[in-house]
Write an enzyme that holds these catalytic residues in place. Structure first.
Site, short mmCIF file in Angstrom:
data_model
loop_
_atom_site.label_atom_id
_atom_site.label_comp_id
_atom_site.label_asym_id
_atom_site.label_seq_id
_atom_site.Cartn_x
_atom_site.Cartn_y
_atom_site.Cartn_z
N SER A 1 0.94 6.84 2.85
CA SER A 1 1.61 7.91 3.60
C SER A 1 2.84 8.42 2.86
O SER A 1 3.48 7.70 2.10
CB SER A 1 2.06 7.38 4.96
OG SER A 1 0.97 6.97 5.72
N GLU B 1 -8.77 -1.19 6.23
CA GLU B 1 -7.48 -1.26 6.89
C GLU B 1 -7.65 -1.19 8.41
O GLU B 1 -7.00 -1.91 9.15
CB GLU B 1 -6.57 -0.12 6.41
CG GLU B 1 -5.17 -0.22 7.03
CD GLU B 1 -4.27 0.95 6.67
OE1 GLU B 1 -4.76 1.94 6.13
OE2 GLU B 1 -3.07 0.85 6.96
N GLN C 1 0.83 -1.20 0.00
CA GLN C 1 0.00 0.00 0.00
C GLN C 1 0.87 1.25 0.00
O GLN C 1 1.71 1.42 0.88
CB GLN C 1 -0.87 -0.03 1.26
CG GLN C 1 -1.74 1.20 1.45
CD GLN C 1 -2.42 1.19 2.82
OE1 GLN C 1 -1.89 0.66 3.79
NE2 GLN C 1 -3.60 1.77 2.90
N GLU D 1 -6.11 9.96 17.72
CA GLU D 1 -6.73 11.29 17.68
C GLU D 1 -7.63 11.44 16.45
O GLU D 1 -8.72 12.02 16.53
CB GLU D 1 -5.64 12.37 17.69
CG GLU D 1 -4.90 12.49 19.03
CD GLU D 1 -3.94 11.33 19.33
OE1 GLU D 1 -3.57 10.60 18.39
OE2 GLU D 1 -3.57 11.15 20.50
#
Lengths: 394, 381
Positions: free
Chosen positions: A133, A247, A130, A379
């Site tokens: 990021s 995911e 994948q 978060e």
């Protein structure tokens, strides 16, 4: 006998006849099968089991038969899963192709893409990684800068991805790339590319816990045919978000499965701190351990309830964020508590003075810190719950 | 099953509608302001009896509605949402379970139909310490003639004021050793008008009915002993667990309602020109409370289900549900006041009533640390 009972009977009979005995034992991590061009099988039965299950379509039971799946209904797939669990059969194949890319291609892929990519995933022939990021795009994923330039019949890719798990062992990558700089989320496209393409380079990343599956992946003038674009140009963000849901589900499951190889906190607390009757001798730690064990039980009950709710057809929104958030935070607390109970025995880095389990506890403790970062930080999950479930304003 | 079937869903919805119409939170305020120690709307109690609620656990051939524990849990959750003041938990769950488990045929024949109809209210007189300690029992029953004489005091008996029948736990140990007290305990059915029984109302912070009960030489016939001599320890343990689980359901309703009200306030209240619910510091706390409430709900549903059909699992699941409910309601009630800001501190705003009931409910039948310790012991660590 109802059709479902009949299916259950046949399924059990097939599994009993076809699952090799050694595939009915608990799976050591190094026998987990990820497939791919470079797949090697430490235990030859793993290859046999994979071939038989793939032939049956049961590596991906709910995919259509035309794409290598088993064509099972969700209810039938549950029966299969339950029968495999009862008989102790190992899952024959793991991978991002099965758990993440497949569902997305089934929904958004062209017929040609489904024909080309799904059957090799189902058979374990192609291993996927994948590319999401980037160094400057973590929680703010849509800020990604890897560029795909339109060159007529193909795209030219330049940029860098990070945290590409198993990139060095994977055959193909599904990637988010920037195809327009005019809009942030509306300039992202979802692209598939072969890792053997000229201009692709991977480097492994060492973590605080030691060697890892993570890599950095660099793209320098990589040519990608336009037929490998999934969905519409500049509309990849929707697909990306859908895939993230898959995911999150996978991380909360895998994180717990890996954590699960280490005994429960209460078991270790008894081993390191138990008196002759098995009672945890330190009263403060006993209370902390019990609180953890009770939360663990309540969490398992909540997963069970969610399963029953979705089987009844009324799944609640935002649950994948709840499970990802709570499951990973709970896993981190588990290892901190184990450290408190085991003292310096759990802080060995390497060497024969420590048991394999003690060393594994230390490494897994360190690795667990990443659970609440990867796949969307805690978060971010709380933001998602606040917005989608609670309807709080932006 | 951790989800509700259609009947239970309907029961929950109709209970919610009935209570919202008949007993919103302002009804509790009115009872408090009237200062009546019984703190009960008798007409409402009769309507509840008409719906079969006091007889929810009682079989139909004893005049009950046989709704079962899981169904009763749904009603109790809804009573928690409106802070209903009623003896539904103390009489219809705890005392009724005790009679069902340990009562002799005659005792059941006498009391169960009347309990089911709401004609009598019963209360368990157990605790002798400010913190729940079911193993401590100094109240003593001495055999005398064809009966017993009871001496002692119970420091906190929920819904004792106006109760028609007290179920009093008393030690039968001849040498009065405290550690044997509960092992050799008897439970005695004491009608409220029995000479020597003295009930003093306690004005509690939650405005609910509770009393200190003194037994100064209460003389009872043999027939007043629950089970007429057979062991009652298991039955007491089960009835207490039923009370803990039922109370956890009530607390879940309390916490859920406090959460819903707080969430509405976060969306409504504006400061710095925006809704305060847009601030991440508050969003994350709200999202975390949501997770905790979901965990509590699962524990409560599992425990209610065990009462109906998996009795082996009742003790551990009772402690799980009560401990989790205690932890979460404490957090929720504190956050509710904080997030409501100054208005939450006023008596005019209702959120304070949720906090006040929360703390009494936490103490009743064991708080979080009591139940963590019990869970650890049950699990063998």
């Amino acid at each position: 006998m109802s059709p479902m009972d009949e299916f259950k009977r046949e399924t059990r009979a097939w599994l009993q006849a076809n699952c090799p005995q050694s595939m009915r034992t608990p799976m050591p991590e190094d026998e987990r099968c990820w497939g791919g061009r470079g797949a090697s099988f430490k235990n030859p039965d793993s290859a046999l089991w994979l071939a038989r299950m793939a032939e049956q379509g049961w590596t991906v039971p709910t995919w259509p038969r035309a794409y290598g799946g088993g064509g099972l209904t969700p209810a039938e797939a549950q029966v299969l899963e339950a029968e495999m669990s009862t008989l102790g059969c190992r899952q024959p194949l793991f991978g991002f192709g099965i758990s993440m890319l497949g569902p997305v291609l089934l929904k958004h892929g062209t017929e040609a893409q489904k024909q080309a990519f799904l059957p090799p995933i189902a058979r374990g022939e192609i291993r996927w990684c994948q590319g999401y990021s980037e160094p400057g795009a973590g929680s703010d994923l849509a800020n990604l800068q890897t560029r795909a330039e339109d060159c007529g019949d193909h795209f030219r890719i330049n940029g860098q991805k990070i945290w590409t798990s198993y990139a060095h062992l994977s055959d193909w990558i599904f990637c988010l790339v920037r195809t327009s700089s005019e809009r942030k989320q509306g300039g992202i496209s979802f692209l598939l590319l072969d890792m053997q393409s000229p201009g692709v380079e991977t480097r492994p990343i060492t973590l605080i816990s030691g060697a890892s599956a993570f890599c950095e992946t660099f793209f320098t003038d990589v040519k990608v045919p336009k037929s490998q674009l999934v969905g519409q140009l500049n509309e990849g963000w929707t697909i990306a978000k859908e895939l993230l849901q898959h995911e999150r589900g996978m991380i909360s499951r895998i994180g717990r499965a890996i954590g699960g190889a280490i005994p429960a906190v209460e078991t270790l607390a008894q081993r390191y701190l138990g008196d002759a009757t098995g009672r945890i001798s330190d009263p403060v730690l006993r209370d902390e351990v019990t609180r953890h064990a009770m939360n663990e039980r309540a969490f398992e009950l909540t997963m069970q309830r969610a399963g029953e709710t979705s089987a009844a057809g009324t799944a609640a929104d935002g649950l994948s964020s709840f499970f990802k958030y709570y499951g990973t935070e709970q896993n981190k607390r588990k290892f901190e508590l184990i450290l408190k109970c085991a003292g310096t025995r759990a802080l060995g880095w390497e060497g024969e003075e420590f048991t394999a389990e003690e060393l594994a506890i230390c490494r897994t403790w360190l690795r667990s810190k990443g659970n609440s970062i990867e796949g969307g930080t805690s978060e971010i999950q709380l933001n998602v719950i606040a917005k989608r479930v609670l309807g709080l304003p932006d | 099953m951790l989800i509700l079937d259609d009947t239970q869903t309907l029961l929950k919805t109709s209970a919610a509608d009935f209570l919202a119409a008949r007993s919103p939170v302002k009804a509790l305020r009115a009872l408090r302001d009237a200062g009546a120690p019984e703190g009960l709307d008798h007409a409402l109690w009769q309507e509840m009896a008409g719906l079969g609620w006091p007889g929810a656990l009682i079989p139909e051939d004893s005049g009950g509605s046989a709704i079962g524990y899981k169904g009763m849990g749904q009603i109790l959750e809804e009573t928690g949402r409106v802070l209903l003041a009623s003896p539904l938990l103390s009489s219809s769950v705890v005392a009724t379970s005790l009679l069902l488990e340990a009562g002799s045929t005659t005792q059941k024949e006498i009391w169960l139909p009347r309990l089911a109809r709401g004609e009598v209210r019963a209360a368990l007189a157990l605790d002798e310490q400010p913190r729940h300690a079911p193993d401590v029992c100094q109240t003593h029953a001495t055999p005398q003639g064809h009966g017993y004489v009871l001496h002692g005091a119970k420091c906190f008996v929920p819904d004792a004021v106006g109760a028609d029948l007290l179920l009093v736990v008393a030690s039968l140990s001849p040498d009065r050793k405290v550690e044997e007290a509960v092992a050799e305990a008897g439970i005695f059915l004491v009608p409220a008008n029995t000479p020597g029984l003295d009930c003093t109302s306690l004005r509690m912070v939650d405005s609910r009915n509770a009393a200190r009960v003194e037994l100064g030489g209460v003389e009872l016939p043999d027939s007043a002993r629950l089970g007429e001599g057979s062991p009652v320890r298991q039955a007491l343990s089960f009835a207490l667990d039923a009370g803990r689980i039922g109370l956890a359901a009530e607390m879940l309703g309390n916490a859920q309602e406090a959460f819903d009200r707080t969430l509405r306030y976060l969306k409504l209240r504006e400061q710095f020109g925006v809704a305060i619910g847009s601030f991440q510091a508050l969003k994350h706390r709200a999202a975390s409370l949501y997770c905790e409430l979901e965990l509590t709900r699962s524990a409560v549903l599992a425990a209610l289900g065990a009462l109906d059909c998996a009795r082996d699992e009742v003790p551990a699941l009772a402690s799980l549900a009560k401990a989790k409910a205690c932890e979460v309601i404490e957090l929720m009630s504190n956050e509710a006041i904080q997030m409501h800001g100054g208005i939450g501190m006023t008596d005019a705003e209702e959120i304070g009533f949720f906090l006040k009931r929360a703390r009494v409910a936490q103490q009743l039948y064991g708080d979080a640390s009591f139940h963590r310790a019990r869970y650890a012991t049950l699990m063998g660590y």
